[in-house]
Each structure stands twice: as C-alpha cells, then as structure tokens.
Design a protein around this motif. Structure first.
Motif, PDB file in Angstrom:
ATOM      1  N   MET A   1      -5.623   5.343  -0.174  1.00  0.00           N
ATOM      2  CA  MET A   1      -4.640   4.668   0.661  1.00  0.00           C
ATOM      3  C   MET A   1      -5.284   3.696   1.651  1.00  0.00           C
ATOM      4  O   MET A   1      -4.584   2.992   2.372  1.00  0.00           O
ATOM      5  CB  MET A   1      -3.797   5.702   1.412  1.00  0.00           C
ATOM      6  N   ASN A   2      -6.597   3.645   1.692  1.00  0.00           N
ATOM      7  CA  ASN A   2      -7.306   2.635   2.485  1.00  0.00           C
ATOM      8  C   ASN A   2      -7.481   1.402   1.606  1.00  0.00           C
ATOM      9  O   ASN A   2      -8.195   1.454   0.598  1.00  0.00           O
ATOM     10  CB  ASN A   2      -8.667   3.184   2.926  1.00  0.00           C
ATOM     11  N   PRO A   3      -6.850   0.254   1.912  1.00  0.00           N
ATOM     12  CA  PRO A   3      -6.907  -0.911   1.029  1.00  0.00           C
ATOM     13  C   PRO A   3      -8.318  -1.399   0.735  1.00  0.00           C
ATOM     14  O   PRO A   3      -8.601  -1.842  -0.380  1.00  0.00           O
ATOM     15  CB  PRO A   3      -6.098  -1.970   1.789  1.00  0.00           C
ATOM     16  N   THR A   4      -9.212  -1.311   1.709  1.00  0.00           N
ATOM     17  CA  THR A   4     -10.593  -1.742   1.475  1.00  0.00           C
ATOM     18  C   THR A   4     -11.266  -0.831   0.461  1.00  0.00           C
ATOM     19  O   THR A   4     -11.937  -1.294  -0.468  1.00  0.00           O
ATOM     20  CB  THR A   4     -11.383  -1.752   2.795  1.00  0.00           C
TER      21      THR A   4
ATOM     22  N   THR B   1       3.449   7.077 -10.334  1.00  0.00           N
ATOM     23  CA  THR B   1       3.485   7.983 -11.475  1.00  0.00           C
ATOM     24  C   THR B   1       2.434   9.070 -11.307  1.00  0.00           C
ATOM     25  O   THR B   1       1.279   8.779 -10.983  1.00  0.00           O
ATOM     26  CB  THR B   1       3.220   7.209 -12.774  1.00  0.00           C
ATOM     27  N   SER B   2       2.823  10.310 -11.525  1.00  0.00           N
ATOM     28  CA  SER B   2       1.924  11.440 -11.356  1.00  0.00           C
ATOM     29  C   SER B   2       1.349  11.407  -9.936  1.00  0.00           C
ATOM     30  O   SER B   2       2.087  11.385  -8.973  1.00  0.00           O
ATOM     31  CB  SER B   2       0.822  11.414 -12.427  1.00  0.00           C
ATOM     32  N   ASP B   3       0.014  11.359  -9.800  1.00  0.00           N
ATOM     33  CA  ASP B   3      -0.588  11.344  -8.464  1.00  0.00           C
ATOM     34  C   ASP B   3      -1.092   9.959  -8.069  1.00  0.00           C
ATOM     35  O   ASP B   3      -1.924   9.818  -7.173  1.00  0.00           O
ATOM     36  CB  ASP B   3      -1.720  12.374  -8.374  1.00  0.00           C
ATOM     37  N   SER B   4      -0.599   8.902  -8.715  1.00  0.00           N
ATOM     38  CA  SER B   4      -1.029   7.535  -8.416  1.00  0.00           C
ATOM     39  C   SER B   4      -0.553   7.099  -7.038  1.00  0.00           C
ATOM     40  O   SER B   4       0.597   7.331  -6.661  1.00  0.00           O
ATOM     41  CB  SER B   4      -0.470   6.561  -9.459  1.00  0.00           C
ATOM     42  N   VAL B   5      -1.438   6.443  -6.284  1.00  0.00           N
ATOM     43  CA  VAL B   5      -1.088   5.922  -4.959  1.00  0.00           C
ATOM     44  C   VAL B   5      -1.842   4.614  -4.717  1.00  0.00           C
ATOM     45  O   VAL B   5      -2.787   4.264  -5.434  1.00  0.00           O
ATOM     46  CB  VAL B   5      -1.433   6.921  -3.822  1.00  0.00           C
ATOM     47  N   GLY B   6      -1.416   3.893  -3.699  1.00  0.00           N
ATOM     48  CA  GLY B   6      -2.171   2.741  -3.207  1.00  0.00           C
ATOM     49  C   GLY B   6      -1.909   1.439  -3.935  1.00  0.00           C
ATOM     50  O   GLY B   6      -1.050   1.337  -4.805  1.00  0.00           O
ATOM     51  N   LEU B   7      -2.673   0.420  -3.558  1.00  0.00           N
ATOM     52  CA  LEU B   7      -2.512  -0.933  -4.084  1.00  0.00           C
ATOM     53  C   LEU B   7      -2.650  -0.992  -5.594  1.00  0.00           C
ATOM     54  O   LEU B   7      -1.942  -1.754  -6.262  1.00  0.00           O
ATOM     55  CB  LEU B   7      -3.557  -1.863  -3.455  1.00  0.00           C
ATOM     56  N   PHE B   8      -3.572  -0.223  -6.141  1.00  0.00           N
ATOM     57  CA  PHE B   8      -3.856  -0.276  -7.582  1.00  0.00           C
ATOM     58  C   PHE B   8      -3.333   0.950  -8.322  1.00  0.00           C
ATOM     59  O   PHE B   8      -3.629   1.133  -9.497  1.00  0.00           O
ATOM     60  CB  PHE B   8      -5.367  -0.425  -7.811  1.00  0.00           C
ATOM     61  N   GLN B   9      -2.566   1.790  -7.619  1.00  0.00           N
ATOM     62  CA  GLN B   9      -2.030   3.006  -8.224  1.00  0.00           C
ATOM     63  C   GLN B   9      -3.140   3.838  -8.871  1.00  0.00           C
ATOM     64  O   GLN B   9      -3.046   4.273 -10.021  1.00  0.00           O
ATOM     65  CB  GLN B   9      -0.935   2.670  -9.226  1.00  0.00           C
ATOM     66  N   GLN B  10      -4.188   4.057  -8.106  1.00  0.00           N
ATOM     67  CA  GLN B  10      -5.317   4.853  -8.578  1.00  0.00           C
ATOM     68  C   GLN B  10      -5.022   6.339  -8.396  1.00  0.00           C
ATOM     69  O   GLN B  10      -4.299   6.731  -7.480  1.00  0.00           O
ATOM     70  CB  GLN B  10      -6.581   4.437  -7.813  1.00  0.00           C
ATOM     71  N   ARG B  11      -5.605   7.162  -9.276  1.00  0.00           N
ATOM     72  CA  ARG B  11      -5.288   8.580  -9.295  1.00  0.00           C
ATOM     73  C   ARG B  11      -6.476   9.426  -8.831  1.00  0.00           C
ATOM     74  O   ARG B  11      -7.566   9.352  -9.407  1.00  0.00           O
ATOM     75  CB  ARG B  11      -4.887   9.004 -10.705  1.00  0.00           C
TER      76      ARG B  11
ATOM     77  N   ASN C   1       0.849  -1.193   0.000  1.00  0.00           N
ATOM     78  CA  ASN C   1       0.000   0.000   0.000  1.00  0.00           C
ATOM     79  C   ASN C   1       0.883   1.240   0.000  1.00  0.00           C
ATOM     80  O   ASN C   1       1.071   1.893   1.022  1.00  0.00           O
ATOM     81  CB  ASN C   1      -0.922  -0.021   1.224  1.00  0.00           C
ATOM     82  N   ILE C   2       1.413   1.579  -1.169  1.00  0.00           N
ATOM     83  CA  ILE C   2       2.414   2.643  -1.278  1.00  0.00           C
ATOM     84  C   ILE C   2       1.768   4.011  -1.496  1.00  0.00           C
ATOM     85  O   ILE C   2       0.708   4.123  -2.104  1.00  0.00           O
ATOM     86  CB  ILE C   2       3.417   2.348  -2.410  1.00  0.00           C
ATOM     87  N   ASN C   3       2.437   5.033  -0.977  1.00  0.00           N
ATOM     88  CA  ASN C   3       1.878   6.395  -1.044  1.00  0.00           C
ATOM     89  C   ASN C   3       2.536   7.239  -2.129  1.00  0.00           C
ATOM     90  O   ASN C   3       2.621   8.459  -2.027  1.00  0.00           O
ATOM     91  CB  ASN C   3       2.005   7.093   0.312  1.00  0.00           C
ATOM     92  N   TYR C   4       3.024   6.583  -3.178  1.00  0.00           N
ATOM     93  CA  TYR C   4       3.672   7.293  -4.284  1.00  0.00           C
ATOM     94  C   TYR C   4       3.431   6.512  -5.566  1.00  0.00           C
ATOM     95  O   TYR C   4       2.961   5.366  -5.545  1.00  0.00           O
ATOM     96  CB  TYR C   4       5.179   7.423  -4.038  1.00  0.00           C
TER      97      TYR C   4
END
Length: 244
Positions: free
Chosen positions: A180-183, A158-168, A153-156
């Motif tokens: 950043m909440n996995p659920t 590409t661009s503003d992507s974060v989290g398990l799925f690198q959602q923006r 569960n990363i907080n960095y």
C-alpha cells in the motif's frame, strides 16, 4: 498554484498524439534496459495471477553521463535530434529510450485524473528514474497501474490483491502494508519488469501489453494496451515537469 496541481491541470484530459519521443536517459542521465535489484521473494512457485514475478535478475546496464542541472526540455530535444542525426554518424534512439517505439495496440481509452492519481503516476516515474531504466519502462508501468487500479492506491482487489498494481502478499510481493506504499509498490513492479527485460532483450519493441503481462500474468493480457497513449503523455508531462 502548487506544482502538482499545475501538472495535473496540464495533463488532465489530454488526447493529443505525442510528436516527440521522450528520453529519460537524456532528462536525468540514466540508461536504458535493465539494472540489478532485490528480487520479489517467494518460497513457492508464484500463481499465474496479477503480480506473479517469475524471472531471475540480471547484471546492471552501463550508466550514461548525468545531464547539467536546469536543462530545459527544448535542450533535451536538441540533444536527441543530434544523437539521431545520420550526418553525425548517430543512429535512432534505442527503443527503450522512446516513449512509444512501436504503434499502440488496439483502440485507446482515456480517463480523467485528479491530483492524487497524477501524484501516483509521478511516483512511478520517479522510481523508474531511480532504478536507471529507460523511459519505455515508465510508460509500461504507468499503463499497468491505470488498468489495475486507475492509478488509485486501493486497499482491496481480487483475492488479496491491493495497491496501485494489485500485487498480492500471497505471491511474495511483500506485506499488504508494504504494497500500500506507492513507492514500494512501484519499485517492486519495476524490479519484476527488469527481470522480464533481461529475459526478453527485444522487450521495448514488443507491444506494451506483452511487457506488462510478463509481470502481471493477468487473465486479460491485452487490456493494458488501451492506456498506452495516455500513459505516454503522462510520462512525458511528468519528466518535462521534473526538469524545470
């Protein structure tokens, strides 16, 4: 030993081919296919980048009867065998109820997983169960997270992507704090996957990467395929663990 640690030990380093097609529908009484849920909202047309959701929701699928409490994996396998027994007039399990309904695409990779990574995979599987999706959906979701974040569960990104799925956040997936909440992140990915499934009825018979790409719109669409075997093993192990 804590339950998660036992599960991690059982799954870590496994490279065995799966011989049994798992069924979340049988394990927890859920249906295959799609179910309605809140959409990922964005006023602008989403960019073709990781996490771009594009397809509208569809009606929910019918539910199946719940399994009795305490049913073992062996009993689930027996139910599956009876359901697919031609002598009883039953056909094979639907593709969405199978861990691997089609052959894996390309060479497979494996990563060593710690308890936090297995815990994140378990969160994804539990969300797939909660949303009444077929077991194939859980495999697609876990493989996607393996590629996007190595199940961390990363907080960095590409661009503003974060989290398990690198959602923006800029693509309408929610705030960075929410993602950043996995659920929350798992539910959002699976909701977008449901939309893809609704628009592509044969999704479960496609290579895994096609369904993952239908949600993520990655610049490297086939990269998700390399984690299919391990993702299927993870999902099987987690669902077996949840029935005990």
């Amino acid at each position: 030993m804590p339950r998660l640690a036992r599960l991690t030990d059982a799954i870590r380093g496994s490279r065995k081919a799966l011989l049994v097609a798992g069924s979340v529908a049988a394990l927890v009484g859920v249906g295959a296919g799609t179910a309605s849920a809140a959409t990922v909202a964005s006023s602008a047309a989403p960019a073709r980048h990781h996490g771009a959701a594009r397809i509208e929701g569809q009606p929910a699928a019918a539910r199946r009867p719940s399994r009795p409490r305490g049913m073992s994996w062996d009993e689930v396998a027996d139910i599956q065998a009876q359901r697919a027994d031609p002598s009883l007039g039953r056909g094979p399990l639907p593709a969405a109820d199978q861990l691997r309904p089609v052959a894996s695409y390309g060479p497979q990779q494996y990563m060593s997983l710690d308890s936090a990574q297995v815990g994140n995979a378990a969160t994804i599987v539990k969300q797939a169960l909660a949303k009444k999706m077929g077991v194939r959906s859980a495999v697609v979701a876990v493989a996607t997270a393996m590629q996007e974040s190595t199940l961390n569960n990363i907080n960095y990104g590409t661009s503003d992507s974060v989290g398990l799925f690198q959602q923006r956040p800029s693509c309408g997936w929610g705030t960075a704090q929410q993602i950043m909440n996995p659920t929350y992140a798992s539910d959002s990915f699976l909701t977008a996957l449901q939309r893809y499934q609704a628009a592509n009825p044969d999704w479960a018979s496609q290579p895994l990467y096609q369904a993952a790409q239908g949600v993520q719109a990655s610049g490297f669409p086939t990269a998700y395929a390399q984690w299919e075997d391990q993702a299927a093993s993870l999902v099987q192990g987690i669902t077996m663990h949840l029935t005990r």
